[in-house]
Scaffold this motif. Structure first.
Motif, mmCIF file in Angstrom:
data_model
loop_
_atom_site.group_PDB
_atom_site.id
_atom_site.type_symbol
_atom_site.label_atom_id
_atom_site.label_comp_id
_atom_site.label_asym_id
_atom_site.label_seq_id
_atom_site.Cartn_x
_atom_site.Cartn_y
_atom_site.Cartn_z
ATOM 1 N N PRO A 71 6.085 44.783 -32.988
ATOM 2 C CA PRO A 71 5.592 43.672 -32.156
ATOM 3 C C PRO A 71 4.210 43.241 -32.615
ATOM 4 O O PRO A 71 3.202 43.669 -32.058
ATOM 5 N N PHE B 26 2.759 39.740 -38.875
ATOM 6 C CA PHE B 26 4.106 39.478 -39.384
ATOM 7 C C PHE B 26 4.885 40.780 -39.603
ATOM 8 O O PHE B 26 5.712 40.895 -40.500
ATOM 9 N N CYS C 61 13.832 38.608 -34.853
ATOM 10 C CA CYS C 61 14.206 38.724 -33.440
ATOM 11 C C CYS C 61 13.039 38.559 -32.469
ATOM 12 O O CYS C 61 13.114 39.018 -31.329
ATOM 13 N N GLY C 62 11.961 37.929 -32.929
ATOM 14 C CA GLY C 62 10.912 37.595 -31.972
ATOM 15 C C GLY C 62 9.694 38.489 -31.954
ATOM 16 O O GLY C 62 8.705 38.157 -31.316
ATOM 17 N N TYR C 63 9.745 39.630 -32.616
ATOM 18 C CA TYR C 63 8.585 40.529 -32.564
ATOM 19 C C TYR C 63 7.623 40.279 -33.730
ATOM 20 O O TYR C 63 6.421 40.271 -33.534
ATOM 21 N N HIS C 64 8.159 40.113 -34.919
ATOM 22 C CA HIS C 64 7.262 39.810 -36.055
ATOM 23 C C HIS C 64 7.378 38.339 -36.427
ATOM 24 O O HIS C 64 6.504 37.789 -37.103
ATOM 25 N N ALA C 65 8.457 37.690 -36.005
ATOM 26 C CA ALA C 65 8.751 36.286 -36.311
ATOM 27 C C ALA C 65 9.982 35.928 -35.495
ATOM 28 O O ALA C 65 10.645 36.803 -34.931
ATOM 29 N N TYR D 34 17.931 35.849 -24.322
ATOM 30 C CA TYR D 34 17.111 36.775 -25.112
ATOM 31 C C TYR D 34 16.751 38.002 -24.270
ATOM 32 O O TYR D 34 16.938 39.140 -24.695
ATOM 33 N N ARG E 252 4.057 43.405 -40.893
ATOM 34 C CA ARG E 252 3.783 44.110 -42.150
ATOM 35 C C ARG E 252 2.655 45.126 -42.015
ATOM 36 O O ARG E 252 2.185 45.676 -42.991
ATOM 37 N N TRP F 16 1.987 32.238 -41.249
ATOM 38 C CA TRP F 16 2.486 30.863 -41.251
ATOM 39 C C TRP F 16 1.398 29.857 -41.600
ATOM 40 O O TRP F 16 0.316 29.886 -41.011
ATOM 41 N N LEU G 235 3.059 39.611 -34.199
ATOM 42 C CA LEU G 235 3.194 38.278 -34.784
ATOM 43 C C LEU G 235 2.068 38.005 -35.771
ATOM 44 O O LEU G 235 2.295 37.460 -36.841
ATOM 45 N N LEU G 236 0.850 38.381 -35.387
ATOM 46 C CA LEU G 236 -0.310 38.078 -36.227
ATOM 47 C C LEU G 236 -0.185 38.751 -37.590
ATOM 48 O O LEU G 236 -0.571 38.184 -38.608
ATOM 49 N N PHE H 27 8.465 30.329 -36.454
ATOM 50 C CA PHE H 27 8.030 30.654 -35.091
ATOM 51 C C PHE H 27 7.450 29.392 -34.475
ATOM 52 O O PHE H 27 6.444 28.870 -34.947
ATOM 53 N N GLU I 250 12.717 33.247 -39.883
ATOM 54 C CA GLU I 250 11.344 33.750 -39.768
ATOM 55 C C GLU I 250 10.332 32.653 -39.463
ATOM 56 O O GLU I 250 9.134 32.815 -39.687
#
Lengths: 258, 258, 258, 258
Positions: free
Chosen positions: D69, D74, D38-42, C92, D76, A19, D71-72, D16, D14
């Protein structure tokens, strides 16, 4: 006769992973000083390094911008925590940024708390003093940047270094406390420039129309405002037109790579 | 004739918020050197400060124990990331711990990567060298602690400081690589002490029964093993009985509060 | 004449990754009802599944125990957030637990908010009603478990299902509000059992010595208290000795695997 | 004679917290089907709800888009984890989205794994089958959307519902595996539309110039590509010009609010 000087600071490095937030590249053409997020409310190691490199390249002074550990709330929620916790949150983040900065030959020039953490420090002489004192162990001589308040007078009375600052892009209530927006919106650049000039001259107009003292040496524009770059450009233009020289308060600490 | 010396290190500060892991208080009676988690795989600012104070009080050398940013996996999962990312993850965490340590008058003595990050560094001469070099900008003279490998020879060839170490409480495969457990289980303290003594003398027995060189200056016991304290006590006893003096490799860097 | 019934609930599944908290296995021998953490203040998918299986095996009713998104603070810090945010945080987490429960043939019996989130819901009739109503879309008929308060009367007035409960292992102030500890400490099991029996009979003694009504159908012991298992055992013994039958308020919803 | 139909899906929701990614509002004018993070990657609860409302308003089918899980990263980065962990990560996220969707009267139409999780499922018949089977407990009849592979044939052989899909905005290697970009860049909308049409007709051209079968019923454009909206518009135009009717594979499951 020397021209008066003023610092123009903005938050930077507030992207996170995938982001992007703010346009640091463009913003750094106008500001003198960047407050770099340190991973708790925004920022990650790669983003922090990129911001440090960008600051060095642009000749912008780089400081730390620690926040509460709350990515989801972007550090704008007041997280209940003890003063000791707050001191440690700040030291952790300042140290982390200093760790990366050391490998880029960037010396941090200041520490400016972010969001709800800033609000808390401005309201607590005890906490402000504890933070400013603990910073001297990590970054000797480096000032704590926050609003000119009773808390700042307490810090100064202890002989600890500070940079009085406030946000030119926020409204002020009758007590001189800035009114935080949940999410910054675009604002008229010229209106912000008006207020910035007032502040550079030591006062600010409140929402009631009163003019009160606001003795700052640094004015802030928020980097995550949609038209932050246009605002920074307008503020810089206005301040320079009025005869101010824009320079970082602690630019001497900013080493250029050899 | 001088007695041979050996360092006994353990991971510490691996609690997180409400969760406690390991018994640092008891462990610090036996070890010479603590590797303190820095918030990415375990640890938080308050836990880090508590571990630093405990180390100083116990006269234990304190270093940084950075890991992958993966609390859920406790840093034991190999997170795909570039070498540049790994360097920044480490600098971030080392700087963060150094920031808190500065206010406790504790000088960090070493940096030991954690878990899957350790495995990766041991396998990559390029990454190991990049990490060891970048550390010199943040903590000049502070060694990188990891296994004696081709990667370590590459670091040493660059004139960068290292501490060769390995875990006495793990099995070793025929290549001398330790066999990581997903979650450490209780082990026979005397069997670990046997291996620790072998390692202090420069060799180790592999799972095949072969004896191979393992030229370490530091042996590790894992602080999150259920009977870690009993193991540390047994290892210390064995090493001292065999005539070794237990001391931190870089204890000179560890300042006591005045 | 039918014996009076009472439910005995405890928080469970409050481990996270490498960190263990509480002894669910032992605790489930004494309680009727488990409130399973859902990943925001504690718990992770594997821990949640393990707790669900353990509840099914032990014949313990399983509900959701959602908290604020604050692992570091274990959900015990009041995170500033809107009512709409709180409703979504709860949906959630409840949905997440229900998703895993569906594959274990476990039907969730209730939802009990955790920590600071519980405190907030007990103080706000509007929020309590919004939460209880939204739950009916996800888990029709499933009650919201919280303290008998004005907020609960508001929920009941809307015809929404509730389970009045309170903690037997906490002190109560003169307003009947329980006094939360930052970190639970060991307590005398018999003293907790005394209070549990009082509560099962509809009253509680405050810290001032006054006896006030406390019309609960469920009493709680905190699973993360060091001697939680001993306390649960003592409470169960006392309640049964006094003629109470221990059973889950909504046990009918708890399907056994065929 | 009936016109052939094709589904056009895109990742959505996507953002956050403070960070926005993609322009769901504009994108939903062109696609038939949204895969909601759904909150784990975004994604976060408020973002998920906003995406669900937007999908319902736009008449777009809404499914879950669970990721690792991380976020940092994403989602990927391929996070080492067991198959059981992956199943639980997915159930957790699908349940969480279903929990919020229930209060918006939105029925989820499909589940499409994200990023590195998608890659892993496409390569493992065992894992794909385990995921598809476990989904039937939570959302009976809801198909797993992924690439037509040996893994998909295994799932189909078990009688479990699937939607074969692939990305029109990625290149394909000689084995028909799409070549993931670390960060999506702008692409020529007409070139993507060319490939989308090929895929709607059952084949795709690889980077070697070979034409291989690609029997999909759904084509994807990535919502986080800078010109995602222009691409979606071009793809829709092309497909409709060629006589395709764009509609969600499982649109029947998508209830409109009454």
């Amino acid at each position: 006769m020397t021209a008066p000087t003023i610092e123009l600071n903005a938050d930077a490095g507030e992207s996170f992973g995938r982001w992007t937030l703010g346009d640091d590249e463009a913003l750094f053409r106008y500001i003198t000083t960047a407050n770099i997020a340190c991973g708790y409310h925004a920022g990650d190691p790669a983003t922090m390094r990129a911001a440090l490199i960008r600051a060095r390249t642009a000749g912008v002074a780089a400081g730390a911008h620690p926040g509460y550990p709350d990515l989801l709330g972007f550090g704008r929620r007041a997280l209940p925590s003890t003063d000791a916790d707050v001191v440690d949150y700040i030291l952790y983040q300042v140290g982390a940024l200093a760790g990366i900065a050391a490998t880029e030959d960037v010396t941090l020039t200041h520490v400016k708390p972010h969001g709800a953490l800033m609000g808390r420090i401005c309201r607590s002489p005890e906490l402000a003093t504890a933070v400013a004192r603990s910073l001297q162990s990590v970054l000797p001589g480096v000032p704590l940047m926050f609003a000119p308040t009773a808390a700042m007078r307490a810090v100064t009375a202890e002989g600890l270094p500070v940079i009085p600052e406030n946000a030119a892009d926020l409204e002020f209530d009758q007590d001189g406390v800035n009114i935080v927006e949940p999410v910054p919106r675009a604002k008229d650049p010229e209106a912000v420039a008006d207020r910035a000039l007032d502040m550079a001259r030591g006062s600010v107009r409140t929402v009631d129309g009163a003019v009160i003292p606001m003795p700052v040496r640094s004015v802030c524009v928020h980097g995550d405002r949609p038209n932050a770059v246009a605002i920074a450009a307008a503020v810089r233009r206005r301040l320079e037109s009025a005869g101010f020289v824009l320079s970082a308060c602690n630019s001497s600490a900013h080493k250029q790579a050899p």
